[in-house]
Design a protein around this motif. Structure first.
Motif, short mmCIF file in Angstrom:
data_model
loop_
_atom_site.label_atom_id
_atom_site.label_comp_id
_atom_site.label_asym_id
_atom_site.label_seq_id
_atom_site.Cartn_x
_atom_site.Cartn_y
_atom_site.Cartn_z
N GLU A 183 0.85 -1.19 0.00
CA GLU A 183 0.00 0.00 0.00
C GLU A 183 0.88 1.23 0.00
O GLU A 183 1.89 1.28 0.70
CB GLU A 183 -0.94 0.02 1.20
N GLU A 193 0.68 5.69 -0.05
CA GLU A 193 -0.14 6.89 0.07
C GLU A 193 0.36 7.93 -0.91
O GLU A 193 1.56 8.17 -1.02
CB GLU A 193 -0.08 7.44 1.50
N ASN A 234 -8.26 3.71 -2.11
CA ASN A 234 -8.91 4.07 -0.84
C ASN A 234 -9.82 2.96 -0.32
O ASN A 234 -10.97 3.18 0.07
CB ASN A 234 -9.72 5.37 -1.00
N ASP A 235 -9.30 1.74 -0.31
CA ASP A 235 -10.02 0.55 0.18
C ASP A 235 -11.23 0.18 -0.66
O ASP A 235 -11.99 -0.73 -0.29
CB ASP A 235 -10.45 0.72 1.65
N HIS A 236 -11.43 0.87 -1.78
CA HIS A 236 -12.51 0.51 -2.70
C HIS A 236 -11.93 -0.41 -3.77
O HIS A 236 -11.12 0.01 -4.58
CB HIS A 236 -13.11 1.77 -3.35
N LEU A 267 -9.94 12.00 -8.78
CA LEU A 267 -9.57 12.21 -7.38
C LEU A 267 -9.22 13.67 -7.16
O LEU A 267 -8.56 14.30 -7.98
CB LEU A 267 -8.37 11.32 -7.01
N PHE A 324 -4.58 9.95 -0.93
CA PHE A 324 -5.37 8.73 -1.13
C PHE A 324 -4.41 7.54 -1.10
O PHE A 324 -3.18 7.70 -1.18
CB PHE A 324 -6.14 8.78 -2.46
N THR A 325 -4.98 6.35 -0.97
CA THR A 325 -4.17 5.14 -0.83
C THR A 325 -4.40 4.22 -2.02
O THR A 325 -5.54 3.99 -2.44
CB THR A 325 -4.54 4.39 0.47
#
Length: 323
Positions: A123, A125, A172-174, A191, A197-198
């Protein structure tokens, strides 16, 4: 003894080739009447057999009987006893993460297929300080979008852990597994600036001698196709695969230019999509007809009118002529 020898020769002649095209013999034709030419036997359908390995190292396997990318992945997975969802993408004739050798919609009959499978998850950022992140996205045709190019000096270029070949699993975990490359590119463009965002990324599994490499791709005339003058297996999203002659140098150049336009306008590269658009442009007498044709089969892309005009000019007037 003569009959046994004849049967032995027939068995040897009917065996499939190691790679490429083999033919199976049908039943013997009855003798023709005197003075009447013997009927020509029906042409046997080619049997295409390809060799494959896992890119990080494995024994060599043999696959056949696939008509699209998803079936190809399923065949490779069956050979190596893995899940098809483990395969991120395939390259032709190299085990390296080389985007110039990426398997698209065409496979040369002598090509060796290397499957790149899931490795470590990471991951990162990212803060979007500019409108463009510097990523070019493509996908494998089976649910995974991944990074095909990183622009020098861009936001992503400054994040050393992000590499060409990394699959984008979530924003973003989506989760975006199952999304097409143009959908992922649109999400990244939309975005907001200055808001971190991640990205959750999955890198291809690497052999020991490949660990630590940060692969980048560069533009090449050979990026969008296989060598011209050779037969290729054309994989299609809809309909059966077909055996075709490889693209001519002019068709390769036109597809490369269209692929460049896709990157400029949409942030994606897709050699199969570019080849499909070249075929459509060659059959269209003008920009308006091409726009209607693309909208009927590729409407989800929502190509802007100026993009369609540039595609038609690149294919039908490669020296910059106008309609």
């Amino acid at each position: 003894m003569r009959q046994a020898g004849r049967r032995g020769r027939q068995a040897r002649e009917g065996s499939p080739m190691e790679n490429g095209v083999g033919q199976e013999l049908g039943p013997p034709e009855p003798p023709a009447a005197e003075g009447i030419p013997a009927p020509q036997p029906p042409r046997a359908r080619p049997r295409l057999v390809f060799h494959t390995q896992l890119a990080h190292g494995s024994p060599t396997g043999r696959i056949e009987g696939f008509t699209n990318v998803k079936e190809l992945y399923a065949k490779i997975a069956e050979v190596f006893s893995i899940s098809p969802t483990e395969i991120l993408f395939c390259t032709l004739n190299t085990h390296k993460v080389d985007m110039q050798k990426l398997l698209g919609g065409q496979i040369g009959l002598e090509d060796f297929i290397f499957a790149h499978v899931r490795g470590e998850t990471k991951e990162v950022e990212v803060t979007k300080t500019e409108d463009a992140l510097g990523l070019t996205i493509t996908d494998n045709g089976a649910g995974y979008a991944f990074i095909k190019r990183i622009k020098e000096g861009s936001i992503i270029n400054r994040i050393q852990t992000v590499c060409v070949g990394d699959s984008i699993e979530a924003i973003n975990d989506h989760t975006i597994v199952g999304c097409r490359h143009y959908e992922v590119a649109r999400m990244l463009r939309e975005l907001p600036r200055a808001q971190p965002f991640t990205l959750r990324l999955v890198q291809p599994k690497k052999a020991f001698d490949m660990i630590g490499q940060r692969t980048r791709s560069s533009k090449s005339l050979g990026e969008s196709g296989v060598a011209s003058g050779k037969e290729t297996l054309r994989l299609r999203a809809q309909g059966p695969a077909t055996l075709e002659e490889g693209p001519s140098p002019l068709e390769e150049e036109a597809a490369r230019q269209v692929d460049d336009l896709l990157e400029s306008y949409m942030g994606i590269r897709d050699s199969e999509l570019a080849s499909t658009m070249v075929e459509a442009a060659k059959q269209s007498p003008g920009v308006a007809q091409l726009a209607r044709g693309l909208d009927s089969v590729l409407g989800e892309f929502a190509f802007p009118q100026e993009f369609v005009a540039e595609v038609w000019a690149a294919v039908c007037h490669p020296k910059g002529g106008q309609e």
